[in-house]
Structures are given as structure tokens and as C-alpha cells.
Design a protein around this motif. Structure first.
Motif, PDB file in Angstrom:
ATOM      1  N   THR A  19       0.831  -1.207   0.000  1.00 20.25           N
ATOM      2  CA  THR A  19       0.000   0.000   0.000  1.00 20.25           C
ATOM      3  C   THR A  19       0.862   1.250   0.000  1.00 20.25           C
ATOM      4  O   THR A  19       0.542   2.236  -0.691  1.00 20.25           O
ATOM      5  CB  THR A  19      -0.944   0.009   1.220  1.00 20.25           C
ATOM      6  OG1 THR A  19      -1.700  -1.205   1.246  1.00 20.25           O
ATOM      7  CG2 THR A  19      -1.898   1.199   1.160  1.00 20.25           C
ATOM      8  N   ARG A  21       3.745   1.610  -1.377  1.00 19.50           N
ATOM      9  CA  ARG A  21       4.242   1.781  -2.754  1.00 19.50           C
ATOM     10  C   ARG A  21       3.145   2.299  -3.673  1.00 19.50           C
ATOM     11  O   ARG A  21       3.387   3.183  -4.517  1.00 19.50           O
ATOM     12  CB  ARG A  21       4.802   0.448  -3.277  1.00 19.50           C
ATOM     13  CG  ARG A  21       6.031  -0.040  -2.519  1.00 19.50           C
ATOM     14  CD  ARG A  21       6.721  -1.178  -3.251  1.00 19.50           C
ATOM     15  NE  ARG A  21       5.892  -2.383  -3.331  1.00 19.50           N
ATOM     16  CZ  ARG A  21       5.866  -3.331  -2.397  1.00 19.50           C
ATOM     17  NH1 ARG A  21       6.593  -3.204  -1.288  1.00 19.50           N
ATOM     18  NH2 ARG A  21       5.116  -4.416  -2.550  1.00 19.50           N
ATOM     19  N   CYS A  22       1.941   1.776  -3.523  1.00 13.13           N
ATOM     20  CA  CYS A  22       0.824   2.231  -4.365  1.00 13.13           C
ATOM     21  C   CYS A  22       0.494   3.700  -4.095  1.00 13.13           C
ATOM     22  O   CYS A  22       0.257   4.475  -5.034  1.00 13.13           O
ATOM     23  CB  CYS A  22      -0.416   1.369  -4.107  1.00 13.13           C
ATOM     24  SG  CYS A  22      -0.321  -0.320  -4.752  1.00 13.13           S
ATOM     25  N   ARG A  25       2.994   5.995  -5.686  1.00 14.84           N
ATOM     26  CA  ARG A  25       2.891   6.082  -7.143  1.00 14.84           C
ATOM     27  C   ARG A  25       1.651   6.832  -7.603  1.00 14.84           C
ATOM     28  O   ARG A  25       1.705   7.636  -8.529  1.00 14.84           O
ATOM     29  CB  ARG A  25       2.865   4.668  -7.756  1.00 14.84           C
ATOM     30  CG  ARG A  25       4.192   4.001  -7.893  1.00 14.84           C
ATOM     31  CD  ARG A  25       4.129   2.884  -8.928  1.00 14.84           C
ATOM     32  NE  ARG A  25       2.999   1.989  -8.718  1.00 14.84           N
ATOM     33  CZ  ARG A  25       3.058   0.855  -8.011  1.00 14.84           C
ATOM     34  NH1 ARG A  25       4.190   0.494  -7.445  1.00 14.84           N
ATOM     35  NH2 ARG A  25       1.996   0.087  -7.880  1.00 14.84           N
ATOM     36  N   GLU A  26       0.504   6.532  -6.978  1.00 11.14           N
ATOM     37  CA  GLU A  26      -0.765   6.985  -7.537  1.00 11.14           C
ATOM     38  C   GLU A  26      -1.659   7.770  -6.592  1.00 11.14           C
ATOM     39  O   GLU A  26      -2.660   8.344  -7.018  1.00 11.14           O
ATOM     40  CB  GLU A  26      -1.552   5.775  -8.062  1.00 11.14           C
ATOM     41  CG  GLU A  26      -0.816   4.970  -9.124  1.00 11.14           C
ATOM     42  CD  GLU A  26      -1.687   3.876  -9.683  1.00 11.14           C
ATOM     43  OE1 GLU A  26      -2.598   4.190 -10.466  1.00 11.14           O
ATOM     44  OE2 GLU A  26      -1.463   2.699  -9.315  1.00 11.14           O
ATOM     45  N   LEU A  31      -6.225   4.604  -5.520  1.00 17.71           N
ATOM     46  CA  LEU A  31      -5.956   3.331  -4.854  1.00 17.71           C
ATOM     47  C   LEU A  31      -7.202   2.448  -4.905  1.00 17.71           C
ATOM     48  O   LEU A  31      -8.308   2.906  -4.641  1.00 17.71           O
ATOM     49  CB  LEU A  31      -5.563   3.575  -3.398  1.00 17.71           C
ATOM     50  CG  LEU A  31      -5.104   2.363  -2.590  1.00 17.71           C
ATOM     51  CD1 LEU A  31      -3.689   1.958  -3.000  1.00 17.71           C
ATOM     52  CD2 LEU A  31      -5.139   2.682  -1.095  1.00 17.71           C
ATOM     53  N   LYS A  35      -5.654  -3.166  -6.925  1.00 12.48           N
ATOM     54  CA  LYS A  35      -4.270  -2.751  -7.145  1.00 12.48           C
ATOM     55  C   LYS A  35      -3.380  -3.155  -5.986  1.00 12.48           C
ATOM     56  O   LYS A  35      -2.239  -3.597  -6.185  1.00 12.48           O
ATOM     57  CB  LYS A  35      -4.206  -1.240  -7.353  1.00 12.48           C
ATOM     58  CG  LYS A  35      -4.740  -0.764  -8.696  1.00 12.48           C
ATOM     59  CD  LYS A  35      -4.657   0.760  -8.801  1.00 12.48           C
ATOM     60  CE  LYS A  35      -5.195   1.242 -10.139  1.00 12.48           C
ATOM     61  NZ  LYS A  35      -5.173   2.720 -10.258  1.00 12.48           N
ATOM     62  N   VAL A  36      -3.882  -2.998  -4.770  1.00 15.51           N
ATOM     63  CA  VAL A  36      -3.092  -3.378  -3.595  1.00 15.51           C
ATOM     64  C   VAL A  36      -2.832  -4.883  -3.599  1.00 15.51           C
ATOM     65  O   VAL A  36      -1.709  -5.339  -3.334  1.00 15.51           O
ATOM     66  CB  VAL A  36      -3.790  -2.953  -2.292  1.00 15.51           C
ATOM     67  CG1 VAL A  36      -3.056  -3.525  -1.077  1.00 15.51           C
ATOM     68  CG2 VAL A  36      -3.862  -1.432  -2.184  1.00 15.51           C
ATOM     69  N   GLU A  39      -0.191  -5.667  -6.170  1.00 19.70           N
ATOM     70  CA  GLU A  39       1.129  -5.197  -5.721  1.00 19.70           C
ATOM     71  C   GLU A  39       1.679  -6.087  -4.614  1.00 19.70           C
ATOM     72  O   GLU A  39       2.888  -6.355  -4.557  1.00 19.70           O
ATOM     73  CB  GLU A  39       1.022  -3.753  -5.207  1.00 19.70           C
ATOM     74  CG  GLU A  39       2.314  -3.128  -4.760  1.00 19.70           C
ATOM     75  CD  GLU A  39       3.244  -2.756  -5.899  1.00 19.70           C
ATOM     76  OE1 GLU A  39       4.467  -2.672  -5.665  1.00 19.70           O
ATOM     77  OE2 GLU A  39       2.760  -2.538  -7.033  1.00 19.70           O
TER      78      GLU A  39
END
Length: 202
Positions: A19, A21-22, A25-26, A31, A35-36, A39
Motif C-alpha cells: 500500500t 508503494r501504491c 505512485r498513484e 488506490l 491494485k493493492v 502489488e
């Protein structure tokens, strides 16, 4: 789906780090649980076993980066002995080094702050975090007062001032690392804090 026995803490940490890292990035708006999960390398079923929704993940992520920052500050202060001025300088340096070396930590704080503006429960969590940080800084200030190193001040109010200085410089370094070199920022930030606490010349 349930996780394997004994894997709970490891899996939860894996999801929280994913999370971070996500978010870096975004951001929180983009989120998603999908996606989590991707990842973190887990299924969405496993993800939902640990966290009901992305708000719950955001809270866990804030807690994780706060603990990590606490560990770094504690380790830096442990190398200074008991001198209160040295302990405050160590706190400043540890926070600024994280801002440059792990900027995603402060991105998590910023994303959390954005969400808490519209969420009373998140504001309460943030207020509790700041209260704890002020108590930790205040303990060092109180020690300095007892030792005759610092002037007499309202300890928690002084801690709030110190926290504001460290937060502000850390955020600048996170988003504009060319603004200062860490060594320079540590020096003038530490000097400002210690001048604020200095006893008046008699």
C-alpha cells in the motif's frame, strides 16, 4: 479464504508495504483493493480477510510508517546518551533523513491528511498520533528543563512548535529534495529548535 497458520503478521506487513508503494505512485484517490492485492502478490480474498476496505488499509499504513519513523528516531537518540540537546538534534536528523531517503513515508502522511479533512474518525486518529508525538518530544524538553539546559516553557506547547518545524522542513525535502542538503537542513532546523529553548543570558 483464510491465510496459512502463522502467516498473519507477515501477510499483513506485506499488504501494508504494498500500500505504501501504491500510495507513493498513484495517491489514495486512485488506490483500489485490486491494485493493492496485485502489488502485494495476494488474492483479493486474502486482502479482504485482513482489511474491510481501503480506508482500513490507509489507517494501518499510517500506523506502520509512524512506527517505522519512531524506531528510526529512537535508534538515533540511543546513540546520543542522555543529553537533551543532542537527543533533539537526533530527532531532527532522523526525520529529515527519512524525508530524503524514504519520501514515500511522508507521502502516506499527506494522503492521510487529505482524507481526514472529510472524515471525523480519521481526524481523531491523526489527533491521537500528534498527541503521542508531542508527548515524546515533550519528555525530552522536560528533561532539558530539569537538567537546567532549557528555559522553563509549557512542555507540550514547545513540543508542538518543534513538531511543526520538523514537519515543515521534512515536507519540503520530501517534495523538493534540492531545496536543502540534509546536513544543512539538520543544522539550521536543530539550531532553530535549540535557540527557541535556550535559557536567557543572565
Amino acid at each position: 479464504m483464510s491465510p496459512k497458520v502463522g502467516m498473519g503478521p507477515v501477510r499483513r506487513e506485506q499488504i501494508v508495504r504494498a500500500t505504501v508503494r501504491c500510495l507513493a505512485r498513484e495517491g489514495y484517490t486512485r488506490l483500489t483493493m485490486k491494485k493493492v492485492a496485485r502489488e502485494a502478490g495476494v488474492s483479493q480474498g486474502i486482502l479482504h480477510y485482513y482489511f474491510a476496505d481501503k480506508r482500513a488499509i490507509l489507517v494501518a499504513t499510517l500506523e506502520a510508517v509512524s512506527r517505522d519513523l519512531d524506531r528510526r528516531v529512537g535508534a538515533a537518540q540511543s546513540r546520543t546518551g542522555r543529553d537533551p540537546a543532542a537527543r533533539l538534534r537526533a530527532l531532527v536528523r532522523a526525520c529529515l533523513e527519512v524525508a530524503v531517503g524514504r519520501p514515500e513515508f511522508w507521502v502516506v502522511f499527506v494522503e492521510f491528511w487529505g482524507e481526514m479533512m472529510h472524515d471525523r474518525r480519521l481526524r481523531e486518529i491523526n489527533a491521537a498520533l500528534y498527541a503521542r508525538m508531542r508527548r515524546q518530544i515533550g519528555a525530552v524538553v522536560a528533561h532539558g528543563i530539569r537538567a537546567g539546559v532549557f528555559r522553563r516553557v509549557d512542555v507540550l506547547r514547545a513540543a508542538a512548535v518543534i513538531l511543526a518545524v520538523v514537519d515543515g522542513i521534512s515536507l519540503q525535502l520530501t517534495f523538493d529534495p534540492a531545496a536543502f542538503r540534509v546536513g544543512d537542513a539538520t543544522r539550521f532546523c536543530g539550531d532553530a529548535v535549540l535557540r527557541y529553548l535556550a535559557k536567557e543570558a543572565s
